[in-house]
Enzyme design. Structure first.
Site, PDB file in Angstrom:
ATOM      1  N   GLY A 140       0.973  -1.175   0.162  1.00  0.00           N
ATOM      2  CA  GLY A 140       0.012   0.005   0.031  1.00  0.00           C
ATOM      3  C   GLY A 140       0.819   1.255  -0.042  1.00  0.00           C
ATOM      4  N   ARG A 181      15.193  -0.647   0.703  1.00  0.00           N
ATOM      5  CA  ARG A 181      15.524  -1.546   1.505  1.00  0.00           C
ATOM      6  C   ARG A 181      15.930  -2.660   0.738  1.00  0.00           C
ATOM      7  NH1 ARG A 181      10.204  -3.545   5.172  1.00  0.00           N
ATOM      8  NH2 ARG A 181       9.269  -4.458   3.381  1.00  0.00           N
ATOM      9  N   GLY A 234      -0.134   6.141   1.615  1.00  0.00           N
ATOM     10  CA  GLY A 234       0.809   5.640   0.859  1.00  0.00           C
ATOM     11  C   GLY A 234       2.280   6.116   1.139  1.00  0.00           C
ATOM     12  N   ASP A 251       9.940  -5.708   8.072  1.00  0.00           N
ATOM     13  CA  ASP A 251       8.939  -4.699   8.667  1.00  0.00           C
ATOM     14  C   ASP A 251       9.033  -4.473  10.262  1.00  0.00           C
ATOM     15  OD1 ASP A 251       7.971  -4.324   6.238  1.00  0.00           O
ATOM     16  OD2 ASP A 251       6.093  -5.116   6.821  1.00  0.00           O
ATOM     17  N   ASP A 287       1.693 -11.723   6.642  1.00  0.00           N
ATOM     18  CA  ASP A 287       2.215 -11.034   5.690  1.00  0.00           C
ATOM     19  C   ASP A 287       3.583 -10.550   6.144  1.00  0.00           C
ATOM     20  OD1 ASP A 287       0.171  -9.772   7.449  1.00  0.00           O
ATOM     21  OD2 ASP A 287       1.026  -7.946   6.562  1.00  0.00           O
ATOM     22  N   LYS A 347       9.843   1.956   0.439  1.00  0.00           N
ATOM     23  CA  LYS A 347       8.782   2.028   1.318  1.00  0.00           C
ATOM     24  C   LYS A 347       8.332   3.404   1.629  1.00  0.00           C
ATOM     25  CE  LYS A 347       7.793  -0.082   5.977  1.00  0.00           C
ATOM     26  NZ  LYS A 347       7.981  -1.155   6.677  1.00  0.00           N
TER      27      LYS A 347
HETATM   28  P1  AMP Z   1       2.808  -3.100   7.882  1.00  0.00           P
HETATM   29  O1  AMP Z   1       2.200  -2.808   9.188  1.00  0.00           O
HETATM   30  O2  AMP Z   1       3.839  -2.130   7.331  1.00  0.00           O
HETATM   31  O3  AMP Z   1       3.339  -4.369   7.746  1.00  0.00           O
HETATM   32  O4  AMP Z   1       1.692  -2.778   6.714  1.00  0.00           O
HETATM   33  C1  AMP Z   1       0.712  -3.465   6.835  1.00  0.00           C
HETATM   34  C2  AMP Z   1      -0.256  -3.297   5.573  1.00  0.00           C
HETATM   35  O5  AMP Z   1      -0.722  -1.837   5.628  1.00  0.00           O
HETATM   36  C3  AMP Z   1       0.393  -3.348   4.251  1.00  0.00           C
HETATM   37  O6  AMP Z   1      -0.439  -3.698   3.300  1.00  0.00           O
HETATM   38  C4  AMP Z   1       1.048  -1.699   3.892  1.00  0.00           C
HETATM   39  O7  AMP Z   1       1.050  -1.656   2.406  1.00  0.00           O
HETATM   40  C5  AMP Z   1      -0.430  -0.967   4.770  1.00  0.00           C
HETATM   41  N1  AMP Z   1       0.014   0.168   5.002  1.00  0.00           N
HETATM   42  C6  AMP Z   1       0.755   0.533   6.017  1.00  0.00           C
HETATM   43  N2  AMP Z   1       0.826   1.844   6.248  1.00  0.00           N
HETATM   44  C7  AMP Z   1       0.200   2.375   5.002  1.00  0.00           C
HETATM   45  C8  AMP Z   1       0.003   3.642   4.403  1.00  0.00           C
HETATM   46  N3  AMP Z   1       0.565   4.972   5.120  1.00  0.00           N
HETATM   47  N4  AMP Z   1      -0.544   3.960   3.096  1.00  0.00           N
HETATM   48  C9  AMP Z   1      -1.217   2.921   2.604  1.00  0.00           C
HETATM   49  N5  AMP Z   1      -1.036   1.658   3.135  1.00  0.00           N
HETATM   50  C10 AMP Z   1      -0.346   1.487   4.251  1.00  0.00           C
HETATM   51 MG    MG Z   2       4.256  -5.556   6.407  1.00  0.00          MG
END
Ligand code: AMP
Ligand code: MG
Length: 498
Positions: free
Chosen positions: A97, A181, A131, A267, A257, A118
């Site tokens: 995302g 990364r 995003g 992550d 994930d 990221k």
């Molecule tokens: P994470 O906690 O980084 O493992 O992210 C979990 C999910 O949330 C993934 O699909 C990320 O791409 C999405 N995500 C986290 N932060 C954002 C953001 N600011 N905008 C869009 N998607 C996000």
């Molecule tokens: Mg993640």
């Protein structure tokens, strides 16, 4: 958009697009946001050198590239699709995302590594998110990844943090950043869950074959390659979580994930290192039930790997589903004993033991019990054991409460050391390479990230980074980095997805 600097082409990174080429249906071609003012804040020269990357990436052109603002037309960047079980609940579509896979670097040995961004802007998987990423959390990922690497723990690593020049909205305005990364791959258990949910069996097979080619090429000619892949992923992930446990690391969001096929940690969102030993340690603000508490991590790993095994069942034995389940279940049920063996081996090393005795488990558990009761700092206690093994037990004893029964434990441990064949010298050397002095302590991390975000001052970050890059080497001037948070720091809370 093409890179317009003539200098750039000279230093151009060559990237393959194996994932994009191979796995249609598991990504969408996408581009990064063009940020107003990409500026390279930190570049990981050690990593660039280790990977043999060309020079010139740590330049303004490199910043435009590594920040995703100006990507050469020759690349085929993609947002990867994945699903995942988040806190136990299945989400059929997550995906990148706020991330992009630029492609793969190939080193001199033919090892592929993803170059991934990221915080590079919204994608079709953003689900209402912006995003973007804030500077503090991206610096945190840089720092923790380097600490993990130096501790000998498989991990994705930051190549660079690029400030975007943009302010993003979180609890208030925060400076935006992109993290570049490097990872052995971004294949996750969630990638397999996505394929099993959205693709036909041939699609799952393509993904499994890709994973094998990428991470376990020797299995390509194996008689039962998919069962063998399951075994490999189990082995890597068990090794990984054992290593986390041995340094007091709490990942914080062990969703499927965030569980990699490569066995690398990924992550570093709400992660943190435990200070006072307590299996119930939780830092993440959203983990209200403690699902991902320190002591739950091995059990959660087994649960996540069971989800992985389920996606492989049709490949393991298509025409005999019951047998496929039996084969996979056997592998999954073996995880706790495999974990326990490796963990106990690691704990023996931490205690300075090179031999095995039946009572060792009890010895370890009793120590942990004393530490928990007296709220003793996990890292300090094991480090102080080195001096204790060399006859200077006072610093170790001082960590425990007055009248603590720790003296009785010390006597039993010393008697056990006397039965261990290792020389004092070898034991000291081994313990010094096993029990770190420096971990990224929460109050120091927060202090460093606040200075970076609020004042643009990265000196505290650099100092902490320097210490955790040599975690086993006690150095004058870094004493404060080896001590736990002062009482007034209070309980520590971390946040996801910032
Ligand atoms: P994470 O906690 O980084 O493992 O992210 C979990 C999910 O949330 C993934 O699909 C990320 O791409 C999405 N995500 C986290 N932060 C954002 C953001 N600011 N905008 C869009 N998607 C996000
Ligand atoms: Mg993640």
């Amino acid at each position: 958009m093409a890179i317009d600097s003539p200098n750039y082409d000279r230093h151009m990174l060559e990237l393959d697009n194996w994932f994009a080429r191979d796995l249609e249906g598991l990504h969408v071609p996408w581009q990064g946001t063009a940020f107003p003012e990409p500026r390279l804040l930190r570049f990981n020269h050690a990593l660039a050198e280790a990977l043999g990357l060309p020079e010139g990436l740590d330049t303004p052109d490199g910043a435009a590239f590594l920040g995703g603002s100006r990507l050469p037309e020759t690349l085929t960047p993609v947002a990867q699709a994945y699903a995942g079980h988040q806190f136990g609940h299945f989400v059929p579509q997550l995906g990148d995302g706020r991330a992009l896979l630029l492609g793969e670097l190939v080193d001199g040995q033919g090892v592929y590594r993803d170059l991934h961004l990221k915080g590079s802007g919204p994608t079709p998987f953003s689900r209402g998110g912006d995003g973007k990423a804030a500077l503090g959390p991206m610096l945190r990922e840089f720092l923790v990844g380097e600490a993990m690497h130096a501790l000998g723990i498989p991990t994705t690593r930051a190549l660079a943090v690029v400030a975007t020049g943009e302010w993003i909205q979180r609890e208030g305005p925060r400076p935006g950043a992109v993290l570049a990364r490097v990872a052995l791959s971004h294949l996750r258990v969630g990638t397999f869950e996505y394929a099993a949910t959205h693709l036909d069996p041939a699609g799952v097979k393509r993904l499994a074959d890709h994973a094998i080619a990428r991470h376990d090429p020797d299995l390509r000619t194996h008689e039962t390659p998919y069962l063998a892949l399951l075994e490999r992923v189990i082995e890597r992930q068990v090794q990984l979580v054992v290593r986390w446990m041995l340094v007091g690391f709490v990942h914080g969001v062990m969703n499927t994930d965030n569980t990699t096929i490569s066995g690398e940690s990924i992550d570093y969102g709400p992660c943190a290192f435990m200070e006072a030993y307590d299996p119930g340690t939780v830092f993440s603000s959203i983990d209200v039930h403690g699902r991902y508490a320190y002591g739950n991590q091995p059990g959660i790993l087994e649960w996540n790997l069971a989800r992985f095994a389920e996606t492989l069942l049709p490949l393991i034995e298509a025409d005999n589903p019951e047998h496929a389940v039996a084969l996979a279940t056997e592998r999954i049920h073996d995880i706790p004993s495999r974990y326990q063996t490796l963990w106990l081996d690691g704990m023996r090393r931490k205690l300075g033991l090179a031999s095995e005795e039946d009572e060792d488990l009890q010895l370890v558990e009793e120590l942990l019990g004393h530490m928990q009761r007296d709220q003793v700092d996990f890292t300090q206690a094991f480090r102080a054991l080195i001096a204790a093994a060399e006859g200077r037990a006072a610093p170790f004893r001082r960590l425990f409460a007055a009248h603590s029964p720790i003296d009785a434990w010390l006597a039993r441990w010393q008697a056990r050391l006397a039965r261990d064949p290792q020389s004092q010298e070898a034991r000291g050397a081994s313990m010094r390479q096993t029990n770190p002095v420096y971990i990224p302590r929460n109050h120091k991390v927060e202090e460093a990230l606040a200075a970076a975000e609020q004042e643009g001052d990265l000196s505290k970050f650099d100092r902490l980074l320097e210490a955790v890059r040599h975690p086993f080497e006690e150095r004058p001037g870094f004493e404060d980095l080896a001590r736990p948070a002062p009482e007034d720091f209070g309980p520590y809370r971390t946040f996801c997805g910032t």
